[in-house]
Design an enzyme around this catalytic site. Structure first.
Site, mmCIF file in Angstrom:
data_model
loop_
_atom_site.group_PDB
_atom_site.id
_atom_site.type_symbol
_atom_site.label_atom_id
_atom_site.label_comp_id
_atom_site.label_asym_id
_atom_site.label_seq_id
_atom_site.Cartn_x
_atom_site.Cartn_y
_atom_site.Cartn_z
ATOM 1 N N LYS A 10 2.352 3.219 -2.930
ATOM 2 C CA LYS A 10 1.360 2.217 -3.571
ATOM 3 C C LYS A 10 0.141 2.721 -2.343
ATOM 4 O O LYS A 10 0.243 3.012 -1.533
ATOM 5 C CB LYS A 10 1.639 0.711 -3.204
ATOM 6 C CG LYS A 10 1.916 0.203 -1.758
ATOM 7 C CD LYS A 10 0.749 -0.171 -0.950
ATOM 8 C CE LYS A 10 1.060 -0.553 0.270
ATOM 9 N NZ LYS A 10 -0.016 -0.437 1.420
ATOM 10 N N ASP A 142 5.359 -6.611 2.188
ATOM 11 C CA ASP A 142 5.045 -5.952 0.945
ATOM 12 C C ASP A 142 6.442 -5.633 0.070
ATOM 13 O O ASP A 142 6.033 -5.244 -1.183
ATOM 14 C CB ASP A 142 4.405 -4.496 1.414
ATOM 15 C CG ASP A 142 3.554 -4.501 1.801
ATOM 16 O OD1 ASP A 142 2.654 -5.511 2.094
ATOM 17 O OD2 ASP A 142 2.883 -3.203 2.453
#
Length: 291
Positions: A10, A142
């Site tokens: 990401k 995350d």
């Protein structure tokens, strides 16, 4: 049966620090964007009750590895909530690691998320994604994003997620061969918590930036020079707490042209952003944001 699964990277298209909690964690607002670039995990379930991790990078195999932690955590939760016998929950996991460590691309969190999602399927433990996300938060802030599988605005410490659809772009990701520990950057004396919390509408209309960028440019001259160089060609920023720098393009050809201008020893790759996690596209056959 598919046994090899993507564990995607990401980038944070923006990242603002809006406050500090009493426990030392920080409140943030960020835009998590999936990339079509992944580590892969080959996961073979068995009934030995043992979790074994195999990888060419032997330094990754230790008790702190997020893959091992995730598998053991799921096993613990299955024993507690599903009354499944622990000796039935074993697996051999083979990691092919291509996402740089300490790069801001979320590789460790992604590995944990893929492990939780896939073993939940292979072990038939039948936890919901929201339950898995709650478990994943015990491993890292995350991890819930990678489990839920949609490009999202993240708030809280990153675990409060608001899925959005972003225009998919091409990105040049450059790794300056610097490994950065997130906890070290968050504890930096130069981190000034001052970004005001904004509405999602305002966030998306504002210029994107990263509150950690000035800290990293101050601490690492290589990163500063890289951002300056790339910014002459395209919008370029740090992802997460570094160390990777990304540049945004409307097409692959422009990204390739800029990459070709960088020193030959510069490590990097070109990829496209995606709104659905590559893992979810396989596990849940999801192609659309709205499901």
């Amino acid at each position: 049966m598919i046994y090899t699964w993507p564990s995607p990277a990401k980038i944070n298209l923006f990242l603002y620090v809006t406050g500090r909690r009493l426990d030392g964690y920080h409140y943030i607002q960020t835009l998590f964007q999936f990339l079509n670039y992944s580590d892969t995990l080959k996961i073979i379930p068995n009934k030995t009750g043992k979790i074994k991790l195999f990888t060419k990078k032997k330094s990754l195999i230790n008790i702190q590895n997020t893959i091992i932690n995730a598998a053991e955590l799921l096993k613990e939760k299955a024993l507690l909530y599903k009354k499944i016998k622990s000796y039935n929950l074993g697996a051999k996991i083979f990691l092919n690691k291509i996402i740089p460590i300490g790069s801001g691309l979320g590789g460790g969190s992604s590995n944990a998320a893929t492990t939780l999602v896939v073993l939940n399927k292979l072990w038939n433990t039948q936890f919901t994604l929201k339950e898995l996300a709650l478990f994943g938060l015990e491993i890292g802030a995350d991890v819930p994003f990678f489990i839920m599988g949609k490009t999202s605005i993240g708030e809280g410490i990153g675990e409060i997620l608001y899925p959005i659809r972003q225009e998919e772009k091409w990105y040049l990701i450059v790794y300056p061969n610097i490994r950065i520990l997130t906890k070290n950057i968050f504890s930096s004396p130069y981190l000034i918590v001052k970004s005001p919390k904004k509405s999602i509408k305002t966030l998306l209309k504002s210029d994107f930036r990263n509150d950690f960028e000035n800290i990293l440019k101050r601490q690492f001259i290589t990163i500063k020079k890289l951002i300056v160089t790339l910014s002459t060609y395209a919008p370029s920023r740090i992802t997460g707490t570094g160390s990777c720098v990304f540049s945004e393009f409307n097409n692959k050809k422009d990204a390739e042209k800029v990459f070709s201008l960088l020193p030959k020893n510069m490590r990097g790759f070109i990829t496209k952003s995606v709104n659905i996690s590559p893992l979810h596209s396989i596990v849940y056959k999801r192609k659309d944001m709205f499901f």
